[in-house]
Design an enzyme around this catalytic site. Structure first.
Site, PDB file in Angstrom:
ATOM      1  N   CYS A   1      -0.996   3.937  -6.448  1.00  0.00           N
ATOM      2  CA  CYS A   1      -1.829   3.322  -5.401  1.00  0.00           C
ATOM      3  C   CYS A   1      -2.133   1.912  -5.895  1.00  0.00           C
ATOM      4  O   CYS A   1      -2.510   1.731  -7.060  1.00  0.00           O
ATOM      5  CB  CYS A   1      -3.124   4.131  -5.223  1.00  0.00           C
ATOM      6  SG  CYS A   1      -4.413   3.288  -4.268  1.00  0.00           S
TER       7      CYS A   1
ATOM      8  N   CYS B   1       0.868  -1.179   0.000  1.00  0.00           N
ATOM      9  CA  CYS B   1       0.000   0.000   0.000  1.00  0.00           C
ATOM     10  C   CYS B   1       0.904   1.228   0.000  1.00  0.00           C
ATOM     11  O   CYS B   1       1.731   1.396   0.907  1.00  0.00           O
ATOM     12  CB  CYS B   1      -0.842  -0.048   1.281  1.00  0.00           C
ATOM     13  SG  CYS B   1      -1.830   1.418   1.598  1.00  0.00           S
TER      14      CYS B   1
HETATM   15  N1  DGL Z   1      -3.879   0.765  -1.743  1.00  0.00           N
HETATM   16  C1  DGL Z   1      -3.486   1.937  -1.109  1.00  0.00           C
HETATM   17  C2  DGL Z   1      -2.338   2.639  -1.761  1.00  0.00           C
HETATM   18  O1  DGL Z   1      -1.563   1.980  -2.425  1.00  0.00           O
HETATM   19  C3  DGL Z   1      -4.411   2.747  -0.282  1.00  0.00           C
HETATM   20  C4  DGL Z   1      -5.691   3.230  -0.802  1.00  0.00           C
HETATM   21  C5  DGL Z   1      -6.507   3.799   0.322  1.00  0.00           C
HETATM   22  O2  DGL Z   1      -6.770   3.069   1.278  1.00  0.00           O
HETATM   23  O3  DGL Z   1      -6.865   4.977   0.249  1.00  0.00           O
HETATM   24  O4  DGL Z   1      -2.160   3.813  -1.630  1.00  0.00           O
END
Ligand code: DGL
Length: 258
Positions: A182, A74
């Protein structure tokens, strides 16, 4: 028989599954425990302090699974928490690296859009990377609050509507290179290309996993870190919503190239 190396992967929700999918391509002797913090997703619009606390809680939960290393799959959690958690935890903590570097270096002089959450856009990690690459004039940051939440709900029609005006503006500015900063957005590649076929998309999954596997090879040195028929994985989704479990299965098993 030697136990496979157990690693933990975490994300606010579904996004890290795109990273798990990348790991599974290599079929290494690994056991992956995936934790999707859906009760608290999305992270990207929360305060940095809250994202740090949530990420720490998830890492502690993964330690209970006896993982020997953790990948924050993430970008938001990496930006807000990786540095601090590396000091706090005894096991190695890896994070996501948005693919800005290859995007800038492979397309000299061209403008590059970075789609990411508000936390990732404003955090120091990105500012440092921009400085290092001297990329301030070339990088067009586009914050996408709410977009990861649409992916977590499986609302791909909603995500397409969300993206249309962004793509229109990119077209108007003649920007064709887009970094998906993301891990959730990796599941939107097909939608993006359907609406703008000339886009050149970059994401950090390949580079991050390559780095992780190389480092783990060193980490388990002296023992084998071999290819196996199948990397085992276990999904833990912090959710009581039945549809989250079927959505996770669909995203992991879909044939689409992520
Ligand atoms: N998957 C996440 C990222 O790579 C987070 C998205 C979120 O929870 O806002 O930033």
């Amino acid at each position: 028989m030697k136990e496979p190396l157990k690693i933990g992967l975490m994300d606010s929700g579904m996004g890290g599954l795109s990273v798990l999918k990348e790991i599974l391509k290599y079929q290494k002797d690994l056991e992956v425990v995936y934790f999707g913090d859906l009760k608290n997703s999305p992270y990207g619009e929360k305060s940095v302090k809250t994202v740090l606390e949530l990420t720490r809680d998830v890492c502690n939960r993964l330690l209970e699974e006896d993982v020997k290393t953790i990948l924050l799959a993430c970008n938001t959690a990496t930006s807000a928490a990786a540095e601090t958690l590396r000091k706090e935890f005894k096991i190695p903590i890896f994070g996501m690296e948005p693919a800005i570097k290859p995007a800038i270096l492979q397309n000299p002089g061209k403008r590059v859009a970075l789609l990411a959450t508000p936390v990732t856009q404003k955090e120091e990690k990105l500012q440092k990377l921009k400085k290092e690459l001297n990329a301030d004039d070339l990088l067009l940051p586009i914050s996408c609050p709410g977009l990861a939440g649409l992916v977590d709900r499986g609302d791909f029609a909603g995500a397409e509507e969300y993206l249309k005006p962004i793509l229109k503006s990119l077209q108007e500015q003649e920007v064709e290179i887009v970094v998906l900063g993301c891990t959730h957005y990796v599941f939107l590649k097909e939608i993006l290309l359907r609406n703008m076929p000339d886009l050149k998309l970059y994401d950090g999954n390949f580079g991050t996993i390559k780095h992780l596997l190389n480092s783990l090879g060193g980490f388990v040195s002296g023992s084998e870190f071999s290819k196996t028929e199948n990397t085992k994985y276990k999904l833990i989704l912090n959710s009581e919503e039945e549809f989250h479990f079927s959505l996770a299965d669909n995203l992991l098993n879909s044939k689409s190239e992520v």
